[in-house]
Design a protein around this motif. Sequence first.
Motif, PDB file in Angstrom:
ATOM      1  N   ALA A 140       0.751  -1.314   0.256  1.00 29.20           N
ATOM      2  CA  ALA A 140      -0.050  -0.020   0.073  1.00 29.20           C
ATOM      3  C   ALA A 140       0.914   1.294  -0.134  1.00 29.20           C
ATOM      4  CB  ALA A 140      -0.963   0.058   1.238  1.00 29.20           C
ATOM      5  N   LEU A 141       0.292   2.419  -0.384  1.00 29.48           N
ATOM      6  CA  LEU A 141       1.235   3.744  -0.274  1.00 29.48           C
ATOM      7  C   LEU A 141       0.794   4.279   1.199  1.00 29.48           C
ATOM      8  CD1 LEU A 141       0.434   4.829  -3.900  1.00 29.48           C
ATOM      9  CD2 LEU A 141       2.535   4.139  -2.801  1.00 29.48           C
ATOM     10  N   GLN A 142       1.858   4.862   1.715  1.00 29.59           N
ATOM     11  CA  GLN A 142       1.724   5.927   2.824  1.00 29.59           C
ATOM     12  C   GLN A 142       1.964   7.138   2.108  1.00 29.59           C
ATOM     13  OE1 GLN A 142       2.935   4.880   7.010  1.00 29.59           O
ATOM     14  NE2 GLN A 142       4.522   6.403   6.583  1.00 29.59           N
ATOM     15  N   SER A 143       0.946   8.234   2.495  1.00 28.67           N
ATOM     16  CA  SER A 143       1.157   9.361   2.216  1.00 28.67           C
ATOM     17  C   SER A 143       0.673  10.362   3.362  1.00 28.67           C
ATOM     18  CB  SER A 143       0.622   9.645   0.746  1.00 28.67           C
ATOM     19  OG  SER A 143      -0.686   9.234   0.998  1.00 28.67           O
ATOM     20  N   SER A 144       0.714  11.508   3.083  1.00 28.82           N
ATOM     21  CA  SER A 144      -0.200  12.653   3.971  1.00 28.82           C
ATOM     22  C   SER A 144      -1.351  12.318   4.375  1.00 28.82           C
ATOM     23  CB  SER A 144      -0.240  14.177   3.280  1.00 28.82           C
ATOM     24  OG  SER A 144      -0.774  15.015   4.459  1.00 28.82           O
ATOM     25  N   GLY A 145      -1.763  11.717   5.628  1.00 28.44           N
ATOM     26  CA  GLY A 145      -2.885  11.297   6.049  1.00 28.44           C
ATOM     27  C   GLY A 145      -3.311   9.947   5.931  1.00 28.44           C
ATOM     28  N   VAL A 146      -2.351   9.231   5.219  1.00 24.61           N
ATOM     29  CA  VAL A 146      -2.449   7.555   5.403  1.00 24.61           C
ATOM     30  C   VAL A 146      -1.441   7.041   5.965  1.00 24.61           C
ATOM     31  CG1 VAL A 146      -2.681   5.829   3.682  1.00 24.61           C
ATOM     32  CG2 VAL A 146      -3.760   7.962   3.053  1.00 24.61           C
ATOM     33  N   GLU A 147      -1.523   6.153   7.009  1.00 26.25           N
ATOM     34  CA  GLU A 147      -0.382   5.429   7.618  1.00 26.25           C
ATOM     35  C   GLU A 147      -0.569   3.945   7.238  1.00 26.25           C
ATOM     36  OE1 GLU A 147       0.840   4.788  12.138  1.00 26.25           O
ATOM     37  OE2 GLU A 147      -1.002   5.522  11.777  1.00 26.25           O
ATOM     38  N   VAL A 148       0.627   3.383   6.710  1.00 26.20           N
ATOM     39  CA  VAL A 148       0.775   1.954   6.726  1.00 26.20           C
ATOM     40  C   VAL A 148       1.482   1.243   7.834  1.00 26.20           C
ATOM     41  CG1 VAL A 148       1.534  -0.048   4.915  1.00 26.20           C
ATOM     42  CG2 VAL A 148       0.610   2.324   4.217  1.00 26.20           C
ATOM     43  N   THR A 149       0.950   0.441   8.455  1.00 27.01           N
ATOM     44  CA  THR A 149       1.834  -0.489   9.537  1.00 27.01           C
ATOM     45  C   THR A 149       1.821  -2.040   8.889  1.00 27.01           C
ATOM     46  OG1 THR A 149      -0.328  -0.816  10.639  1.00 27.01           O
ATOM     47  CG2 THR A 149       1.219   0.970  11.299  1.00 27.01           C
ATOM     48  N   TYR A 150       2.437  -2.599   9.814  1.00 34.21           N
ATOM     49  CA  TYR A 150       2.936  -4.044   9.451  1.00 34.21           C
ATOM     50  C   TYR A 150       3.246  -4.860  10.248  1.00 34.21           C
ATOM     51  CZ  TYR A 150       7.607  -2.544  10.116  1.00 34.21           C
ATOM     52  OH  TYR A 150       8.783  -2.327  10.573  1.00 34.21           O
ATOM     53  N   GLN A 151       2.866  -6.086  10.054  1.00 35.64           N
ATOM     54  CA  GLN A 151       3.301  -7.417  10.887  1.00 35.64           C
ATOM     55  C   GLN A 151       4.155  -8.350  10.054  1.00 35.64           C
ATOM     56  OE1 GLN A 151       3.041  -8.053  14.460  1.00 35.64           O
ATOM     57  NE2 GLN A 151       4.732  -9.896  13.872  1.00 35.64           N
ATOM     58  N   THR A 152       5.568  -8.336   9.996  1.00 37.59           N
ATOM     59  CA  THR A 152       6.260  -9.084   8.771  1.00 37.59           C
ATOM     60  C   THR A 152       5.781 -10.621   9.018  1.00 37.59           C
ATOM     61  OG1 THR A 152       7.890  -7.601   8.688  1.00 37.59           O
ATOM     62  CG2 THR A 152       8.172  -9.622   7.829  1.00 37.59           C
ATOM     63  N   SER A 166      -0.868 -11.629  17.541  1.00 42.32           N
ATOM     64  CA  SER A 166      -0.101 -10.559  17.563  1.00 42.32           C
ATOM     65  C   SER A 166      -0.491  -9.484  16.410  1.00 42.32           C
ATOM     66  CB  SER A 166       1.332 -11.348  16.904  1.00 42.32           C
ATOM     67  OG  SER A 166       1.105 -12.006  15.618  1.00 42.32           O
ATOM     68  N   VAL A 167      -1.478  -9.993  15.465  1.00 38.28           N
ATOM     69  CA  VAL A 167      -2.196  -9.104  14.527  1.00 38.28           C
ATOM     70  C   VAL A 167      -3.427  -8.523  14.925  1.00 38.28           C
ATOM     71  CG1 VAL A 167      -3.274  -9.070  12.247  1.00 38.28           C
ATOM     72  CG2 VAL A 167      -1.192 -10.380  12.615  1.00 38.28           C
ATOM     73  N   TRP A 168      -4.108  -9.363  15.515  1.00 41.32           N
ATOM     74  CA  TRP A 168      -5.546  -8.704  15.786  1.00 41.32           C
ATOM     75  C   TRP A 168      -5.619  -7.948  16.946  1.00 41.32           C
ATOM     76  CZ3 TRP A 168      -9.204  -8.752  12.493  1.00 41.32           C
ATOM     77  CH2 TRP A 168     -10.639  -8.334  12.784  1.00 41.32           C
ATOM     78  N   ALA A 169      -4.832  -7.998  18.129  1.00 41.91           N
ATOM     79  CA  ALA A 169      -4.690  -7.272  19.406  1.00 41.91           C
ATOM     80  C   ALA A 169      -4.481  -5.806  18.997  1.00 41.91           C
ATOM     81  CB  ALA A 169      -3.927  -7.815  20.332  1.00 41.91           C
ATOM     82  N   ALA A 227      -7.472  -2.716  18.559  1.00 39.15           N
ATOM     83  CA  ALA A 227      -7.377  -1.779  19.792  1.00 39.15           C
ATOM     84  C   ALA A 227      -7.393  -0.198  18.651  1.00 39.15           C
ATOM     85  CB  ALA A 227      -5.910  -1.595  20.371  1.00 39.15           C
ATOM     86  N   ASP A 228      -6.839   0.117  17.646  1.00 39.51           N
ATOM     87  CA  ASP A 228      -6.622   1.127  17.330  1.00 39.51           C
ATOM     88  C   ASP A 228      -6.439   1.277  15.482  1.00 39.51           C
ATOM     89  OD1 ASP A 228      -4.180   0.952  16.958  1.00 39.51           O
ATOM     90  OD2 ASP A 228      -3.511   2.696  17.932  1.00 39.51           O
ATOM     91  N   GLY A 229      -6.499   0.158  15.311  1.00 40.03           N
ATOM     92  CA  GLY A 229      -6.387  -0.033  13.495  1.00 40.03           C
ATOM     93  C   GLY A 229      -4.841   0.045  13.062  1.00 40.03           C
ATOM     94  N   ARG A 230      -4.062  -0.097  14.156  1.00 41.61           N
ATOM     95  CA  ARG A 230      -2.667  -0.202  13.717  1.00 41.61           C
ATOM     96  C   ARG A 230      -1.953  -1.639  13.910  1.00 41.61           C
ATOM     97  NH1 ARG A 230      -2.746   5.058  16.312  1.00 41.61           N
ATOM     98  NH2 ARG A 230      -2.152   6.695  14.776  1.00 41.61           N
ATOM     99  N   LEU A 231      -1.020  -1.873  13.248  1.00 40.78           N
ATOM    100  CA  LEU A 231      -0.146  -3.077  13.582  1.00 40.78           C
ATOM    101  C   LEU A 231       0.931  -2.752  14.391  1.00 40.78           C
ATOM    102  CD1 LEU A 231      -0.699  -5.293  10.293  1.00 40.78           C
ATOM    103  CD2 LEU A 231      -2.157  -5.431  12.477  1.00 40.78           C
ATOM    104  N   ALA A 232       1.724  -3.593  14.726  1.00 41.34           N
ATOM    105  CA  ALA A 232       2.944  -3.465  15.757  1.00 41.34           C
ATOM    106  C   ALA A 232       4.345  -2.793  15.034  1.00 41.34           C
ATOM    107  CB  ALA A 232       3.087  -4.695  16.606  1.00 41.34           C
ATOM    108  N   ASN A 233       4.173  -2.920  13.582  1.00 43.46           N
ATOM    109  CA  ASN A 233       5.351  -2.636  12.895  1.00 43.46           C
ATOM    110  C   ASN A 233       6.526  -3.488  13.550  1.00 43.46           C
ATOM    111  OD1 ASN A 233       4.287  -0.657  11.302  1.00 43.46           O
ATOM    112  ND2 ASN A 233       5.018   1.104  12.751  1.00 43.46           N
TER     113      ASN A 233
END
Length: 809
Positions: A263-275, A285-288, A292-298
């Motif tokens: 996906a593309l990360q840009s102004s106002g768009v955040e991309v997080t990941y769980q490798t 490790s993904v769902w918790a 909680a806030d729509g982010r992954l743990a990077n």
Amino acid sequence: MNNSLLRSAVVLSLAAASSFLPAQQIPQAAWRRPIGLPLQEPGIRRNASDIDDGYWQGAPVGGFGSGTFSRTYRGDFARWHIKAGVHNYGAVSANQFAMYQKSEGDSTGTARVLLTDHPQHGELSSWTWDYPVATGEYAALYPKSWYDYQWNKFPAHVILEQFSPVLPDNYRESSYPVAVYRWHATNPTDKTVTVSVLLSWTNMSGWFRSYTGDFRNSPSRGNHNIYRTEAVSANSAMKGLVFDRLRASSQPEEFDGQFAIAALQSSGVEVTYQTTFQATGDGASVWAPFAADGRLANDNTTWVSDSEKLAGAIAVRFTLKPGESRIVPMVISWDFPTVQFGEGRQWHRRYTDFYGTDGRNAWTIARDGLTHSDAWSSSIDAWQAPYINDETKPLWYRGMLFNELYALTDGGTFWGRETGTSESGQTGSSPKTEPSFALLECFDYAYYGTLDVRFYASLPLLKFWPEIDKRVLREFAATVLKEWPEQGLWVWKTQQTGSPVLHKRKKIGAVPHDLGVPDGDPFISVNEPGWQDTNDWKDLNSKFVLMVYRDYVFTGRKDLSFLRETWPAMQAAITYLRQFDHGGGIPENSGYPDQTYDSWVVKGVSAYSGGLWLGALRAGEETALALNDQAAAAEYHTLFLKAQKTYIGQLWNGEYFRYDTQPANHNLIQTDQLAGQWYANMLGLGDVVPRAMQQTALRKIYANNVMKFGNGEMGAVNGMAEDGTISTNEEGKEVWAGTTLGYAALLKSEGMTEESYRTVHGLYHVIYETKGYWFRTPEAWDITGNFRASMYMRPTGIWAMEMTAPHAP
């Protein structure tokens, strides 16, 4: 694409993603069904050996010959056609989309996997499954499809648009192994809403190596996941995961390759990941963090699999102000460059001409998908618009036109070149060698390029990708004057006699039934069928002649080099059939099923094969005139007049043309009896039989084979007696979608428009309304609606309705 153009494409894509936009409009012509709604009394297979995956299907993604897969209308990725010619069906639990939404001021958000089901063996137990059935709508207008999510616990309205860049007159992007997912999000509320979309994927590298139809023994040893990030402009970055495996060689085996999600990360768009996470674990490790806030743990933890199944995930998070809309693209790409057929010969897929052959280019393909998603989407819309907005035609029909095209990519399609022909310094195989192309007849009858069937099925290929279709016919032409002398078992005759009966694989002058099979050596060893001895079929040679002339006509009557190249094969095909002419100027059938109806005995002069012969003689005559071969033109004209007289004299009974000359069939009405005339109308060849006879026969077929079968709501049955009795032959009692469409096109050409659409609506009614055959349209069904041979290629012949011009006055 040069760097400046690439930067421009990225800027345009990002600008669109961050603007205030109207909500995504799904075309009215798209076929629709509530998300995850079960079907009551679906059709089932009639033969226990046939594939029957059920009605949980959806439009596929993937280009010509790249391999395809599909996500069902309930939300799971379940159908896999990655290994050439092999069908796999089975949901992969960790391959999912999920969504999180939270309104400003709420204490918690809502997270849910976008699947109206859950894993059957307890895997990923921490995830929240079972998106509510029918809280939204699935829509399809291939190559696009949409999921319109309408759950009241999600304050923002989100529509997922899915497609691959299958584009007309495009021989590059149409081959790409990439799926684009554009998320259209609109906030209709008076509060700011946070939205996050998760995409998780299993490392399936190494899985596509066998001819079995499931993944039960798919090895994961050596698999590993890689986190990647790459700047694509001054203000944006591409982030995602590559799924790879350890390899023994720099030259990939067929099962070596990659998937990627990005996906593309840009102004106002955040991309997080769980490798990496274990695909069969609880997935916490993904769902918790996501719930909680729509982010992954990077978390970039990664390891090499010892046999356990690995998966990874990315999440795209953004906020929407009241009234704001945003489009956020995600992609899945894959790179499995090598195809190895059953006898060991290896080929490179067409897309490797643009990405290379080492099987390590999924990330590059994903980047192209992200940066061109807007342009590709617009190009598909522009292609479809003239057809789907034509209000002179029924709305259901406009959608069916495009949805039946799915088989062109998903039908076990192959497009590539034999390996070992690369030139130094070039990627892929040599561009000087035209790539071979073929569709499978179907996965139950896994023959490449089946000629008697592609007579119907190849029409949209010709219309939108004519260079591919001409290449296929050149390959057939190159075989006509060759012999394959090895002997094989003639199965049908063996069953009739009780003793083994053998036949030569391919005789000189016979047009082959097919270009080979996936578990053989296709494009090298042709004419594989064992069921019948197709050397003496009476339709193949005529169909070949008609298709060659057809391709000349539909490409502007300009490609004389194509005609010159194929003319010797056309002449040989006509000459070969003349050995079966017993004095009437027309080849006679030989008392076995020697035509596309390969379980329906036919003997003597017959309506189907005889009518095709008349059309082929006219096509041969016109080809000869185009090439200034006056002698051949005169010969074929004289022969046509003689054959026409015999045909009418022996078969016309005042209302229709009899099936054949056997007394038992004198009252049998065959739907496909005017196939030769249909092609003649399409190609401007004139009347192969008098027009009054054509129209009388068309009306007789409609009154009987359409209206007396299933209340006129199931298509045209192949065979019916005058008294309304359905044929007892196993194929005579069936409706064939593809042949019905040829008949309907002739109805329309002759001005019987209402009858034409009524006939086609019978097919639509069975496929899309009652029996659940969407995106697996079968060859045939009987009066019960139960089917034979799903995912068949002949129904793409619906484009005959668009390509058969009105009869010239």
